[in-house]
Design a protein around this motif. Sequence first.
Motif, short mmCIF file in Angstrom:
data_model
loop_
_atom_site.label_atom_id
_atom_site.label_comp_id
_atom_site.label_asym_id
_atom_site.label_seq_id
_atom_site.Cartn_x
_atom_site.Cartn_y
_atom_site.Cartn_z
N ALA A 120 2.11 20.25 -4.57
CA ALA A 120 1.65 20.00 -5.94
C ALA A 120 2.67 19.15 -6.70
CB ALA A 120 1.43 21.33 -6.66
N ILE A 121 3.95 19.44 -6.52
CA ILE A 121 5.00 18.71 -7.22
C ILE A 121 5.09 17.27 -6.71
CG2 ILE A 121 7.49 18.57 -7.63
CD1 ILE A 121 7.52 21.66 -7.49
N VAL A 122 5.11 17.12 -5.39
CA VAL A 122 5.26 15.78 -4.80
C VAL A 122 4.08 14.88 -5.15
CG1 VAL A 122 5.35 14.53 -2.61
CG2 VAL A 122 6.71 16.60 -2.90
N SER A 123 2.88 15.44 -5.13
CA SER A 123 1.68 14.64 -5.37
C SER A 123 1.27 14.58 -6.83
CB SER A 123 0.50 15.20 -4.55
OG SER A 123 0.18 16.50 -4.98
N PRO A 145 0.82 -1.21 0.00
CA PRO A 145 0.00 0.00 0.00
C PRO A 145 0.86 1.27 0.00
CG PRO A 145 -0.78 -1.57 1.65
CD PRO A 145 0.54 -2.08 1.15
N LYS A 146 0.54 2.18 -0.91
CA LYS A 146 1.23 3.47 -0.99
C LYS A 146 0.18 4.57 -1.04
CE LYS A 146 5.53 1.91 -3.19
NZ LYS A 146 6.46 2.09 -4.34
N SER A 147 0.04 5.26 0.07
CA SER A 147 -0.95 6.32 0.18
C SER A 147 -0.56 7.52 -0.67
CB SER A 147 -1.09 6.74 1.64
OG SER A 147 -1.77 7.97 1.76
N ASP A 148 -1.57 8.18 -1.24
CA ASP A 148 -1.31 9.38 -2.02
C ASP A 148 -0.95 10.56 -1.14
OD1 ASP A 148 -1.44 8.79 -4.73
OD2 ASP A 148 -2.93 10.34 -5.13
N ILE A 149 -1.35 10.55 0.13
CA ILE A 149 -1.12 11.71 0.98
C ILE A 149 -0.03 11.50 2.03
CG2 ILE A 149 -3.47 12.56 0.67
CD1 ILE A 149 -4.14 11.43 3.43
#
Length: 448
Positions: A301-304, A212-216
């Motif tokens: 914004a860049i990271v996500s 699992p890799k959360s978007d946040i």
Amino acid sequence: MPITDLERAHKALLDKLPKYNQLFEYAEGDQPLVYSTARLREAFDDFNARFQQNWCSVVINVTLDRMALLGFEVKDANKTNILAEIWQNEKIALEAYETHYSTLVTGEAFIVAWKSDDDKVEVYHNDPRMCHVFYNSGNPKKKEFACKWWRDEKEEAYYLTLYYSDRLEYYSVNAKSTPSSARAFLPMDPPSAPNPFGVIPVFHFRTSSKGPKSDIEPILSLQDAINKLFADMMVAGEYGAFRQRWIISNSDTSALKNSPNEIWSIPAGDGQGQQSSVGDFNPTDLDNYLQAMDKIAAVIAIVSRTPKHFFFGSAADVSGEALLVAETPLIKKVKQYESNFDSSWSELGAFLLRLSGSGETSQDEVTPLWAPLHSVQPATEATTLKTNIEAGIPLVTQLRRQGWTEDELEAMQKDEADQKAKTTSMASALLEQARIKQEQANDGDGNS
């Protein structure tokens, strides 16, 4: 002594809770105010107001809005219709939305499908804190078993089910809080039930096959920083943003009032020592906080991989081409997620057909249908189609690349043929009418 499946299930579910609870709290805006030092925390311990900017929800919702499952398509049209009916009856569109939301928040989500006591197909999204799937260590793509637990508030009891390909095992315990040991769970009556379908009915959706890799999760510390700056700005606005005045005088100043059109009468000094004087302090510049928050939001914004116009205002003044370029990282991310989810959706679709009594269907025969990803720019899209047609690419080919189904393409071609026939018929009628008029005119000339 080897660990039992019940103990493995309990440990996996219990270990998830702290992390997943935190992720859901951040996603839903229930975020703590984090201080860099204990001294600051003590200084603001009695700070009652809560100020925050929830950028985690923006990151999730922007991705979620692009990820719309429309249904299933099967090579057998009859099976497509059966799935469409189940889709409608079970409101799977809503279940899909909740599943994708949970997957973006935590990195995984689950759907359980089964038949009810009245022989009806049931499909439910399940919170990732409630379910877990174990995979074969030798074959990571093969499920070993799955588990699900939940709490019955009314009975003050916890229930836990283990799902295997040949059976389901049931356990329960009376408890007001989460049981800390698997030994607290005891077999129910009956302790198990057969699984006649040969499939573990828990379907696992993951953003990554590696785990699992959360978007946040990568932006939690950045979210904390923004909330701290925002809270500091509001405190500064309350105590230092308004212009504060001061006065030095030996006379009584208690009668002086600070209000519009108020004139202060201040006696002069005695000529010795500090004389009467007034002035004001410079207000705190709040732009420093706003600029710092904007810079951190740009990093989020860049990271996500979230387009910056979702953080910094409308995209109304951005050209269609610029907007498509800005959204390219987001589109690629959503495409990857949809590709990762395809296998689980196809597996679920095939199992729903089996539950409905339609016989065994390979998941390779079931295709999930997704809504188009790109923002619709009519002018840009029309120009692109026109340019490609002039370059020799058929319109049908371009529309197929844009995601049009074969049924839609056939309907378009039929409409086009009908329109041509109508135009030809109209042209023939006009020519016939013109011919008759010409003949009538010629007859008139001859009679004269």
